[in-house]
Structures are given as C-alpha cells and as structure tokens.
Scaffold this active site. Structure first.
Site, PDB file in Angstrom:
ATOM      1  N   ARG A 258      46.256  39.243  48.979  1.00 35.17           N
ATOM      2  CA  ARG A 258      46.819  38.780  50.242  1.00 35.17           C
ATOM      3  C   ARG A 258      45.695  38.377  51.181  1.00 35.17           C
ATOM      4  O   ARG A 258      44.669  39.063  51.264  1.00 35.17           O
ATOM      5  CB  ARG A 258      47.668  39.864  50.902  1.00 35.17           C
ATOM      6  CG  ARG A 258      49.015  40.076  50.234  1.00 35.17           C
ATOM      7  CD  ARG A 258      49.946  38.919  50.516  1.00 35.17           C
ATOM      8  NE  ARG A 258      51.225  39.037  49.816  1.00 35.17           N
ATOM      9  CZ  ARG A 258      52.219  38.184  49.939  1.00 35.17           C
ATOM     10  NH1 ARG A 258      52.103  37.154  50.744  1.00 35.17           N
ATOM     11  NH2 ARG A 258      53.343  38.348  49.268  1.00 35.17           N
ATOM     12  N   GLU A 287      48.396  29.381  55.257  1.00 35.57           N
ATOM     13  CA  GLU A 287      48.689  28.536  54.100  1.00 35.57           C
ATOM     14  C   GLU A 287      49.718  27.474  54.467  1.00 35.57           C
ATOM     15  O   GLU A 287      50.738  27.811  55.077  1.00 35.57           O
ATOM     16  CB  GLU A 287      49.210  29.401  52.938  1.00 35.57           C
ATOM     17  CG  GLU A 287      48.194  30.420  52.462  1.00 35.57           C
ATOM     18  CD  GLU A 287      48.677  31.287  51.312  1.00 35.57           C
ATOM     19  OE1 GLU A 287      49.829  31.080  50.853  1.00 35.57           O
ATOM     20  OE2 GLU A 287      47.930  32.172  50.863  1.00 35.57           O
ATOM     21  N   HIS A 306      47.156  29.398  46.039  1.00 32.05           N
ATOM     22  CA  HIS A 306      48.117  30.500  45.909  1.00 32.05           C
ATOM     23  C   HIS A 306      49.020  30.305  44.691  1.00 32.05           C
ATOM     24  O   HIS A 306      50.251  30.354  44.791  1.00 32.05           O
ATOM     25  CB  HIS A 306      48.965  30.626  47.179  1.00 32.05           C
ATOM     26  CG  HIS A 306      49.564  31.999  47.336  1.00 32.05           C
ATOM     27  ND1 HIS A 306      49.931  32.523  48.545  1.00 32.05           N
ATOM     28  CD2 HIS A 306      49.879  32.964  46.419  1.00 32.05           C
ATOM     29  CE1 HIS A 306      50.433  33.737  48.392  1.00 32.05           C
ATOM     30  NE2 HIS A 306      50.414  34.026  47.099  1.00 32.05           N
TER      31      HIS A 306
END
Length: 350
Positions: A258, A287, A306
């Site tokens: 994370r 993001e 990601h």
C-alpha cells in the site's frame, strides 16, 4: 425459492467468473442480473463516502432491484445504496479488504459484507520477486538503453552492478499471505530472510526459512526491504526518511502493498543521493501517479501501475472465495470471511 443475485463484475473479475463460481458453490435456484463496471479502463476512486470504487450509486441501485445478494469487486456499497435496496442481505466484495463498503451502514441495515482475503497472494508474491530482480539487475534501465540504440557496457563497472539474491539478506515488513510466499521464494533462491510483523507470535511453518526480528534490526541488516503490511493508522508512514537512512548504503526498497506505508519523497531522495541502489514500486500515495511526479523521473526507480495482483488465477480465486461464502449464507452456515458480523444479529424485514 428463487434467489435474485446481482453480479456486478468489471473488466478483470468478469461476471461470467462470478456466475460460474456461484453455480458451482451455491445451492438452490439462482436468478442472475448483471452490471459491468468500467474498472480498470476507468480508474477507481471515491464514490460518496467509500473509497476505491467503480461505477455510480444510481446504476447500482437500479441493478439491485429485488436482489438479495450482490457479488462484486468494485461496486460502491454506500448508505444511500443500502437505504434504497431493502431486499439486500449479503454483499460480497471479491478483494482482500472491503474498502468500497460502508461497513457501519451495512451493519445498521443488517447487510453482511464478505470479502476475499488471499485472492491475489500468489500473483503479488511473484510480482514482488520480479520487481526485486528487476531492481537488483537494472533490467528496465538496460532494456530502455538498448532499444534506444545504446550498448551500455559501462553497466559492467563494479560500482554499477547489482548483487545476487544468493547469500543476500532480505527483510519483509509484514508477513501475511503475500509475505509468507515471498519468504519461501527468496529462501529457495538462497537468500537469508528477516521478518518484522508485530502481529505474529512466531513464524510457524516459516521458522525453517526466516527469522523474526524488530524493525530496527531488519532495516540495519537487510540489503533489500520489501513491504507487505496492511495500511492502518499504525502502519501509515511507517517507513520514512529516518527508517530509509537506517538502511545499509546500496540497498533496495520495494513496495507492492500500500502506498500509505512509505514516504516516497524520502525514497526518491535516497535513490538520487546514492544511499539506495534502487527502488521498485507497484503502489503509490496517489493513483494514477500525477504528471511531473519524481517517481517518473528519478533514475533507478522502477514503477508498475498497481498490477501486482493481476493474473487470471487472481480473478478466478476472487470469484470462487466469494461464491463459497454465498453458498454458506444460503445454507444458513456461518460466513468464513465476514467483515461485519454484527450485521448477522440485526433483524431483517419480514
């Protein structure tokens, strides 16, 4: 009795995966409605009071008409959705955590929320190993130079080369489903593995391949530090400038967990100064990464968007884990992965 189920899949965990898994795991007569959400072509974001969601409250409310069960990855379970859908009793989120659900409101409405821990553990562990190897061996940089027409023999200088995992020390911060797999992969390659996880009393079946140590000890000893903790108030910002400074000169930091765990500015500073040999990240504090971010321009920083958990097996696992809890619910059995067990004691409308 027919049970109406909404499959609110997306372009990764597709509706057909949910429906096939439910038909295999859930008893009785199921009637399916379908809603396809735009993730990942359109990034997830905040919807009303929940995070990391895809689609709109309006579309979900309309699709949920008459549904007792919803299975999804990204649909937003908000207070407004719950108030508009009184038939709903189970909301299955095929992710490692139900971040796109308002659990307090779901509990108040007697809607159980289940989720899918460990669904992407194998894929994320493999991606972590890939980023470690890419950083240690400078694979992205040398590939980029070569396709740009540069044969960089100077990468063979002693000061420029990386190190082998065989005989190296790797520290894992967090040792859940992903961290445990990474530990075994690294041990198989001959690395010495250190683990820091304050929630563990011991390493169990990892005792033969890893050593449980305090964080300060891990940072001082490891040549590679890989983050595998959940983002909580206790872990947010746990690796900052001071912790990076405590790492050995020439070491590497990797994050596939994370973005909230790490100070990325401090990491870029350390790579630019040469204190860190490299860094590799799959997750970020914002993001998509904003244009102009140092993460996109700092040499020896490797980034992927990601997608550590992106594999066909992850999508299938996600649907299967949720379908199994749907089956338990329909049989009147306890849910295996319920995020709000208090909802099960709230009287349902007659």
């Amino acid at each position: 009795m027919t049970t109406r189920v909404l499959a609110a899949g997306d372009l990764f965990v597709r509706n057909r995966l949910f429906i096939d898994a439910l038909r295999a795991a859930a008893p009785g007569d199921l009637e399916f409605a379908e809603l396809t959400l735009p993730w990942p072509v359109e990034p997830f974001g905040r919807v009303a009071e929940v995070d990391e969601a895809s689609g709109t409250e309006e579309r979900l409310i309309e699709a949920l008409r008459g549904a007792r069960i919803c299975v999804t990855q990204m649909a937003p379970l908000t207070r407004r959705v719950l108030e508009a859908c009184p038939d709903l009793e189970l909301f299955g989120i095929s992710r490692g955590g139900p971040v796109n659900a308002n659990l307090e409101a779901a509990t108040e409405h007697g809607v159980a929320v289940c989720y899918a821990p460990g669904r992407n553990a194998g894929a994320t562990a493999e991606h972590t190993l890939a980023l470690i190897l890419a950083a240690v061996r400078r694979i992205p940089q040398t590939h980029g130079d070569l396709v740009a027409g540069q044969w960089r023999g100077d990468y063979y200088r002693y000061e420029a080369v990386g190190f082998e995992l065989l005989g190296s020390t790797v520290g894992l911060v967090g040792c859940g489903a992903v961290g445990r797999r990474v530990a075994r992969m690294l041990a198989a390659l001959g690395a010495k593995v250190l683990v820091h996880d304050p929630y563990l009393d011991g390493l169990g079946d990892l005792a033969d391949v890893a050593e449980l140590v305090p964080l300060d000890d891990l940072l001082a000893r490891a040549q590679i530090v890989s983050l595998h903790a959940r983002a909580t108030p206790q872990t947010t910002g746990m690796i900052g400038a001071a912790q990076i400074a405590a790492m050995a000169p020439g070491s590497i930091i990797v994050n596939c967990a994370r973005g909230a765990l790490l100070d990325y500015e401090a990491a870029c500073d350390a790579v630019e100064s040469g204190h860190l040999f490299a860094a590799a990240f799959d997750v970020f504090p914002e993001e998509p990464i904003p244009a102009g971010s140092r993460l996109l321009t700092t040499p020896n920083v490797i980034v992927t968007p990601h997608l550590a958990g992106a594999s066909k097996q992850t999508a299938a696992n996600a649907a299967r884990i949720i379908a199994e809890d749907v089956g338990r619910h329909l049989r009147g059995e306890p849910l295996l992965h319920c995020a709000n067990p208090g909802a099960l004691t709230v009287p349902r409308p007659a």
